[in-house]
Enzyme design. Structure first.
Site, short mmCIF file in Angstrom:
data_model
loop_
_atom_site.label_atom_id
_atom_site.label_comp_id
_atom_site.label_asym_id
_atom_site.label_seq_id
_atom_site.Cartn_x
_atom_site.Cartn_y
_atom_site.Cartn_z
N ASN A 1 -11.08 38.93 -43.45
CA ASN A 1 -10.30 39.73 -42.51
C ASN A 1 -9.34 38.85 -41.72
O ASN A 1 -9.64 37.70 -41.41
CB ASN A 1 -11.21 40.54 -41.57
CG ASN A 1 -11.56 39.78 -40.31
OD1 ASN A 1 -10.76 39.69 -39.38
ND2 ASN A 1 -12.75 39.20 -40.29
N CYS B 1 -12.40 32.41 -32.53
CA CYS B 1 -11.77 33.29 -33.49
C CYS B 1 -10.74 32.53 -34.33
O CYS B 1 -9.81 31.95 -33.79
CB CYS B 1 -11.10 34.47 -32.80
SG CYS B 1 -10.53 35.68 -33.99
#
Lengths: 278, 332
Positions: free
Chosen positions: B67, B127
């Protein structure tokens, strides 16, 4: 087997069920598309035209689709507890799906998303469908007819043998006009003249499009020119199908701004004038 | 009756199962009773409004997915005005997840979201999608320590540091986060990865690179969770490829006090409930009265090959260039 979960705390949300539906029919309808009908009684009661199901495609030694696959509803038989899908075998997921035999079970999550809405009053509607749109827009015919809206469906395909749901549309009491590339009458110029005629005859009070960018633009032009209500059903690759992962966004016009919306839960049916491209 | 409660520092959870950030939202309440979850970790909030990455944002790969969503976010004010009140309807404690581009911005955001209704804050210092090809604070110990100190000073709420598996020595980053004031560690975020469609010759993701998650990552992240749990005194929350109760129990035996389930929810929306029920059944079958008794209860292997891989911090660290000390046979 079916799972019914606790009442959700959001007043606007609908229950989403995960069922293992039995395959009742599964056959090729032409050189490209397959029809699959399943028994899913609880889901069939909830399903609305324009919504979709998120299908867990079977895995075997050769094909291992990881994600579920979103698939629009082709037909809803609420009383009989049946849902039908019309799909084209294009990739890993649909190849795996095509292997399901009658009697086998398919894990279906849904119904999901926002379905079609109808214009005020009894305004007659015009449907512009091509490709997957022939499946997605099919249940709108019955819905609109049952609510008192006359329906004209312009069904477009590459060749006459790839046209689908023509007989079903006519059987539902709607007028079906077919156009194909092979016959040379599917170009936007000809379809535009069909729309002009329908408008002059008072048969175009709203417009619905799915499956082609050209038809979307055409529908938008005509809806804007005549100030008509309209909707478009969109597709996008999905992971969760519920609105959590934000992978299925598309761009939409919102006033002067361009915004992303999730096809899975803010659609797949959107206001016609706001779509930027199919 | 199995006692499923676990403690994450001072916070007691009804059970050890919670969603991984970015894979949960209130929409899931349409599918199952989310009040059964141990905690509700929601999508990361950033200091600025973000539209997210170009599509395609996901791709499926063998045993998992990639993703590069890019954290689309309506900003912290929307979080305070809309999201926090929305979650008052739920019973499980709300864990906010935050991310920012600089330590000061991170600290300001942390202070801003430290409001009633938020029980703990997961600080996403890892992240891999945001910018800079996925490089993040938690890639190295020094920036981890620096940002955690600022975050610690900005909030009295429990802070969970979410680490990245893309770090070279994750146990050193874990120790830096602990030293900087983290109350718990979440191990770990996704592994930076990519795939290519050989027909179009295009990368599968619009952003080229993205995070790998799903069953494919489980053995790797399990190893990292084990290393981290052995390196720090604070609780570790395992997060990586958990698809069922057996996976969750593995993480707990490796030393994790709780687990996060992410990708599994995309395939089976009620996967977290299956994990909870499965843990309870496993405990009942194995005579475990309290699930927290299995945390780190790993039977020792005859020759613990992992020792020299940084799992046992009391042992001398391996020196580069001396493979003889690495005990290669032990891990083969």
């Amino acid at each position: 087997m079916q799972t019914v979960h606790a009442v959700p705390p959001q007043p606007d949300s609908l229950p989403v069920l995960e069922e293992r539906a039995e395959i009742l029919r599964h056959e090729a309808v032409n050189g490209e598309y397959r029809l699959m009908q399943v028994a899913a009684p609880a889901q069939a009661k909830l399903a609305r035209a324009g919504q979709f199901f998120h299908l867990l495609c079977p895995q075997d030694d050769a094909l291992k689709p990881f994600f579920r696959r979103p698939m629009s509803i082709y037909a809803i038989d609420a009383e009989g507890g049946r849902i039908s899908f019309l799909y084209k075998v294009t990739g890993t997921g649909t190849k795996a799906l095509a292997k399901l035999a009658i009697g086998e079970r398919l894990d279906m999550l849904g119904p999901l998303g926002i379905g079609f809405s109808l214009p005020r009053g009894k305004a007659p509607i015009v449907i512009l469908a091509r490709g997957v749109g022939l499946a997605t827009l099919a249940p709108l015919v019955g819905l609109a007819q049952s609510e008192g809206h006359a329906v004209t469906a312009i069904l477009s395909a590459r060749s006459p043998d790839l046209l689908m749901s023509v007989e079903e549309t006519r059987a539902a009491g709607a007028d079906a006009i077919t156009v194909t590339d092979a016959q040379g009458n599917s170009d936007t110029g000809h379809v535009a003249s069909l729309l002009d005629d329908l408008h002059q005859q008072g048969r175009m009070g709203a417009l619905y499009a799915c499956g082609s960018n050209r038809l979307l633009k055409l529908a938008q032009e005509h809806a804007t020119r005549h100030g008509l209500f309209g909707e478009v059903a969109m597709e996008q690759q999905m992971a969760c199908g519920l609105g959590m992962c934000f992978c299925c966004v598309r761009a939409f016009r919102e006033g002067d701004a361009t915004v992303h919306r999730r096809v899975c839960c803010e659609g797949p049916v959107f206001p016609l004038e706001e779509a930027l491209g199919w | 009756m199995v006692d499923l409660s676990v403690d994450i520092g001072a916070l007691r959870l009804a059970n050890p199962v919670m969603p991984a950030s970015g894979t949960f939202a209130h929409e899931l309440a349409q599918v199952f009773d989310v009040d059964r979850l141990g905690a509700l970790v929601i999508k990361t909030v950033t200091a600025d409004k973000r539209i997210g990455n170009p599509t395609p944002r996901v791709a499926e790969v063998a045993g998992g997915m990639l993703n590069s969503i890019g954290i689309p976010c309506k900003g912290p004010q929307h979080f305070l005005d809309e999201t926090v009140p929305l979650y008052r309807a739920f019973k499980a404690p709300l864990v906010a997840s935050i991310s920012a581009n600089t330590p000061d911005e991170f600290a300001r955001l942390c202070e801003m979201v430290s409001v009633p209704g938020v029980t703990a804050i997961e600080v996403n210092i890892s992240c891999p999608n945001i910018e800079d090809d996925g490089r993040a604070f938690a890639m190295r110990p020094e920036p981890t320590l620096a940002v955690m100190r600022k975050l610690r000073a900005a909030s009295d709420l429990p802070l969970w540091a979410k680490l990245t598996p893309n770090a070279g020595e994750i146990q050193e980053v874990a120790q830096a986060a602990e030293q900087g004031g983290a109350d718990a560690l979440v191990v770990a975020n996704t592994i930076l990865a990519m795939s290519i469609d050989i027909t179009t010759r295009k990368p599968s993701l619009g952003k080229v690179m993205g995070g790998l998650s799903g069953p494919a990552v489980k053995p790797i992240i399990l190893r990292m969770a084990y290393q981290c749990a052995r390196s720090v005194a604070i609780p570790v929350i395992g997060c990586g490829g958990i698809m069922n109760a057996e996976d969750a129990i593995e993480y707990m035996l490796a030393g994790c006090s709780a687990v996060q389930v992410g990708t599994a929810t995309f395939i089976h929306p009620s996967a977290m409930l299956s994990v909870i029920d499965g843990i309870e059944a496993w405990c009942a079958q194995n005579g475990v009265a309290r699930v927290r008794d299995i945390i780190g209860d790993l039977a020792q292997a005859g020759d613990e090959g992992a020792r020299n891989w940084g799992a046992d911090m009391s042992a001398e660290k391996p020196k580069s260039g001396k493979p003889g000390e690495m005990n290669w046979e032990g891990v083969a």
